[in-house]
Motif scaffolding. Sequence first.
Motif, PDB file in Angstrom:
ATOM      1  N   LEU A 153       0.859  -1.172   0.000  1.00  0.00           N
ATOM      2  CA  LEU A 153       0.000   0.000   0.000  1.00  0.00           C
ATOM      3  C   LEU A 153       0.900   1.227   0.000  1.00  0.00           C
ATOM      4  O   LEU A 153       1.723   1.394   0.907  1.00  0.00           O
ATOM      5  CB  LEU A 153      -0.885   0.009   1.246  1.00  0.00           C
ATOM      6  CG  LEU A 153      -1.706   1.279   1.483  1.00  0.00           C
ATOM      7  CD1 LEU A 153      -2.861   1.347   0.486  1.00  0.00           C
ATOM      8  CD2 LEU A 153      -2.232   1.313   2.906  1.00  0.00           C
TER       9      LEU A 153
ATOM     10  N   VAL B 158       1.148   5.398   0.026  1.00  0.00           N
ATOM     11  CA  VAL B 158       0.382   6.553   0.481  1.00  0.00           C
ATOM     12  C   VAL B 158       1.060   7.830  -0.005  1.00  0.00           C
ATOM     13  O   VAL B 158       2.256   8.033   0.218  1.00  0.00           O
ATOM     14  CB  VAL B 158       0.258   6.578   2.023  1.00  0.00           C
ATOM     15  CG1 VAL B 158      -0.498   7.821   2.477  1.00  0.00           C
ATOM     16  CG2 VAL B 158      -0.430   5.315   2.528  1.00  0.00           C
TER      17      VAL B 158
ATOM     18  N   GLU C 201      -4.273   6.582  -1.581  1.00  0.00           N
ATOM     19  CA  GLU C 201      -3.739   5.251  -1.316  1.00  0.00           C
ATOM     20  C   GLU C 201      -3.765   4.439  -2.606  1.00  0.00           C
ATOM     21  O   GLU C 201      -4.792   4.388  -3.295  1.00  0.00           O
ATOM     22  CB  GLU C 201      -4.554   4.541  -0.239  1.00  0.00           C
ATOM     23  CG  GLU C 201      -4.475   5.218   1.104  1.00  0.00           C
ATOM     24  CD  GLU C 201      -5.249   4.510   2.196  1.00  0.00           C
ATOM     25  OE1 GLU C 201      -5.058   4.875   3.370  1.00  0.00           O
ATOM     26  OE2 GLU C 201      -6.033   3.583   1.889  1.00  0.00           O
TER      27      GLU C 201
END
Length: 169
Positions: free
Chosen positions: A20, A22, A31
Amino acid sequence: MTEVSHKQWGQVSGLGSVDLWVLQSSQVRVEVLTLGAIIRSVLCRGKDGQMEDIVLGYDDLEGYVSDKRYLGAVVGRVANRIARGCFVVEGKEYQLDINNGPNALHGGLRGFNKAIWLATAVEGGVQLSLTSPDGDQGYPGEVQVSVSYTLQGETLTAEYQARSTKNVS
């Protein structure tokens, strides 16, 4: 200034680790998943000053693994249907994998949305890349594809590139 960070988000059996990424500015948080180059969420401030997600998505990795709607994903070599999954290039007929009634949809049975992409930090964002080999889902030629997501202030930019070893006249 945009802060860029990433962490492991989960595992997909047979494919590997999903990260993930960010992208965070003072007004927006984006995201991005390495699975399918998916934009998982975009949080921005509403009229009340609260951060709200404006992207339809899932709360967990399993939602994306089982997703049949391609939510937030880069779908495949083709973003639509090819009737009967068949086309001709330079006099040669190609039969694609069928996954939508009698048609091929968004790149086939396992489009780009089900692949784990290689991610690299870039200025203000992340670049994801993928190589689709010759014959993948029935398509001719190797294709190298990349997408870069960058965040500057309140502006999210997506830039796509693809290069194929099979030229079409």
